[in-house]
Design an enzyme around this catalytic site. Sequence first.
Site, PDB file in Angstrom:
ATOM      1  N   GLY A   1      32.756   5.125  58.965  1.00  0.00           N
ATOM      2  CA  GLY A   1      32.225   3.806  59.256  1.00  0.00           C
ATOM      3  C   GLY A   1      30.879   3.572  58.609  1.00  0.00           C
TER       4      GLY A   1
ATOM      5  N   THR B   1      32.244   1.493  41.846  1.00  0.00           N
ATOM      6  CA  THR B   1      33.298   0.482  41.898  1.00  0.00           C
ATOM      7  C   THR B   1      32.816  -0.918  42.221  1.00  0.00           C
ATOM      8  OG1 THR B   1      33.688   0.930  44.242  1.00  0.00           O
ATOM      9  CG2 THR B   1      34.950   2.231  42.659  1.00  0.00           C
ATOM     10  N   ALA B   2      31.576  -1.079  42.697  1.00  0.00           N
ATOM     11  CA  ALA B   2      31.142  -2.376  43.204  1.00  0.00           C
ATOM     12  C   ALA B   2      30.707  -3.295  42.071  1.00  0.00           C
ATOM     13  CB  ALA B   2      29.993  -2.207  44.192  1.00  0.00           C
TER      14      ALA B   2
ATOM     15  N   ARG C   1      19.692  10.416  44.613  1.00  0.00           N
ATOM     16  CA  ARG C   1      20.254  11.620  45.223  1.00  0.00           C
ATOM     17  C   ARG C   1      21.095  12.422  44.238  1.00  0.00           C
ATOM     18  NH1 ARG C   1      22.415   8.692  49.803  1.00  0.00           N
ATOM     19  NH2 ARG C   1      24.445   9.542  49.258  1.00  0.00           N
TER      20      ARG C   1
ATOM     21  N   ARG D   1      27.147   3.676  57.833  1.00  0.00           N
ATOM     22  CA  ARG D   1      26.114   4.701  58.000  1.00  0.00           C
ATOM     23  C   ARG D   1      26.637   5.942  58.737  1.00  0.00           C
ATOM     24  NH1 ARG D   1      20.942   3.701  56.610  1.00  0.00           N
ATOM     25  NH2 ARG D   1      20.360   1.580  56.070  1.00  0.00           N
TER      26      ARG D   1
ATOM     27  N   ASP E   1      33.127   6.325  44.638  1.00  0.00           N
ATOM     28  CA  ASP E   1      32.398   5.823  45.806  1.00  0.00           C
ATOM     29  C   ASP E   1      32.043   4.352  45.565  1.00  0.00           C
ATOM     30  OD1 ASP E   1      31.003   5.586  48.129  1.00  0.00           O
ATOM     31  OD2 ASP E   1      29.502   7.114  47.665  1.00  0.00           O
TER      32      ASP E   1
ATOM     33  N   HIS F   1      20.411   5.480  46.329  1.00  0.00           N
ATOM     34  CA  HIS F   1      21.629   6.274  46.199  1.00  0.00           C
ATOM     35  C   HIS F   1      21.637   7.033  44.882  1.00  0.00           C
ATOM     36  CE1 HIS F   1      26.270   6.399  46.706  1.00  0.00           C
ATOM     37  NE2 HIS F   1      25.696   7.277  47.491  1.00  0.00           N
TER      38      HIS F   1
ATOM     39  N   GLU G   1      31.465   2.798  35.588  1.00  0.00           N
ATOM     40  CA  GLU G   1      31.626   1.636  36.449  1.00  0.00           C
ATOM     41  C   GLU G   1      32.971   0.971  36.189  1.00  0.00           C
ATOM     42  OE1 GLU G   1      28.301  -0.935  36.030  1.00  0.00           O
ATOM     43  OE2 GLU G   1      26.843   0.575  36.642  1.00  0.00           O
TER      44      GLU G   1
END
Length: 648
Positions: free
Chosen positions: A14, A38-39, A58, A16, A91, A55, A67
């Site tokens: 879900g 993917t966004a 990290r 966070r 992701d 993100h 992409e």
Amino acid sequence: MSADGWSSVLVLGGIRSGKSAFAEALVAGAASVRYVATAVGGEDDPEWRARIESHQRRRPQSWTTEETGADPARLATLLTEAKPDDTLLVDDLGGWVAALLDPAQQPNDDLATVTALAEAVRSCAARLVLVSPEVGLSLVPATPIGRAFADALGTANQALAGACDRVAFVVAGRPTWLKTGPDAPAIVTDLQAENAETQASPLAVDEVAMHDAMTAATPAAGTPVITPTDSPGTAADTPGTGSESPSAEEAVAAHRARTANAGEGALHAPTMVLPLVASGAVIEAGMDLPLPDSDAGPDARDRLTGVDLPGAGIGSLLEAVEFAAATQGTATPRAWGPVRVLLIDGRHGGGASAGGDEQDATRRADEAEAGEGALARLASTADADIVVVRTPASGAMEDGPVLDAEAVDAALRQGWALADAAGEAGREAVILASCGVGTETAATAVLAATTGAEPVAILPRVLVPGGFYDDAAWMVRCAAVRDAMHRIRQEPRGAKDVLAQLGGADLAVATGALLGAAARRMPVLLDGPLGIAAGLVARDLASQARHWCLLPDAGTQALVRQGADVLGVTPVVQLGMDLGEGANALAVLPLLRSALTLAGALPVHPALLAGHGDAGLTADEPDGDDEDGDDEQDFTEPEPHGPGPASA
């Protein structure tokens, strides 16, 4: 399917929930990863952009990004074209479904696209981890586009769950396996199976703890005894054992039978029930250790933009603030208190120690123990104490294994016990350091074996007193690593295999100490080849261990810089010091503490409190919850061209 039993994993969770961090931990052992974003959209949304950049930070520099937001069908093509030695992390599928529903992609047979993706997952030759949000646990969306998104994502999740080897569901940072191997029904989790086994057999409640209790009174000669902590379920407390308690050999055999698959990887072991060493467990691949708070670090970074600093910020020291915030679980971290330096004095035989001076190494260890020398002086000013750990000599790596399996296990447990002792003594961080002979050569061999690095490019030169380099000795060391790599070219490369074949006792002790510190949620400051090599081996035993490591300064050695990049740790500062292992970290430690003191103590700038009245923000009150419902760890980079769908 790969040697440790899996090729594809679907990670659900879900908002966070920590699913992205868990997925990243699954691929942490890969030398390089192709990260598939993917966004789409986000160009005009600074808050979205900030989340994406957090993100990105990290990810190790060895990862590459691709992409697919502008063309959702391209994801299936990427999976189909992937090679067997590739590792892919997608992701997330929420962004993929949103792009699929974009009006610019319509008309389109969405179901056929999902089916094609599932087939691509089944036929993918690479190791693959997919992340997807689970939105079906909330209310049915009130808008048609919201219902279309939920329905499409649910259909995609079901199709991909059937196509993947493993399926995990992450809740509050804790993973539960919904689907394991082909021999287990997909609806039965590992935890349920473990609970059912425990209920069916009372004798299986704590067999390993029973073994420790029975063997603690009569330890084998030369084996360090680790006293188990008090815990329920020991042999003395377990009902129904009585005089029928199994022997030590039977208990160990039963434990190994129950965890026969656990040693092959984290995906074969129940992630919630693996016991720790204090309870009597064997240190092996697939151990489940805690992770730092994935939200506290970004929250601390966001908070620093508004604190009452006279300048623009603390620069690269922000890396240490984020790390401390995550390991302490708060957006307002405090400076570390006393720390402990574990100075490990090891000896390596053969060409690994060419040009080394054992008497000089012994002198430095004795000086540190007596509170003298450079390391002791730095420790006295940094609120640190030093524990000198003298390990048994390791063999010549070019001739055969440097340790046997029993010695590796004993060294790992000794290191874990050292971390436990540091925690019990009130130390808040551990620094790993070496003063041995041949350790740099062993660390080079470990890095080459685990990452494919070229030994000649990373093996440090041999420095002798007077500031001169002994290049003849360096060539002998290179030859030793070359011969050792040739000798093990067809040998297993598991974590314990690497320690037995190349690493030796000092690296095994350091690895155990790092694992033990991670189990106690204690930060580990790496400094030099020993710590980097131990971090790489510990990562293969418990992938969570690397998230508890901080590199204050990379120094001057290519071995440390390249190993840190693979490990995924970024140097806080780039001072280029070369004071010796442990000394670099102690020299930087006061600076890190100053940054943490400022980050945790300063209030928000008064100008930012205008209009807040009495409910103004303070240093102890971060600015509220994430009201927009977005999961920071699920966001990926947007496609730089084209508008995003309104439904996103």
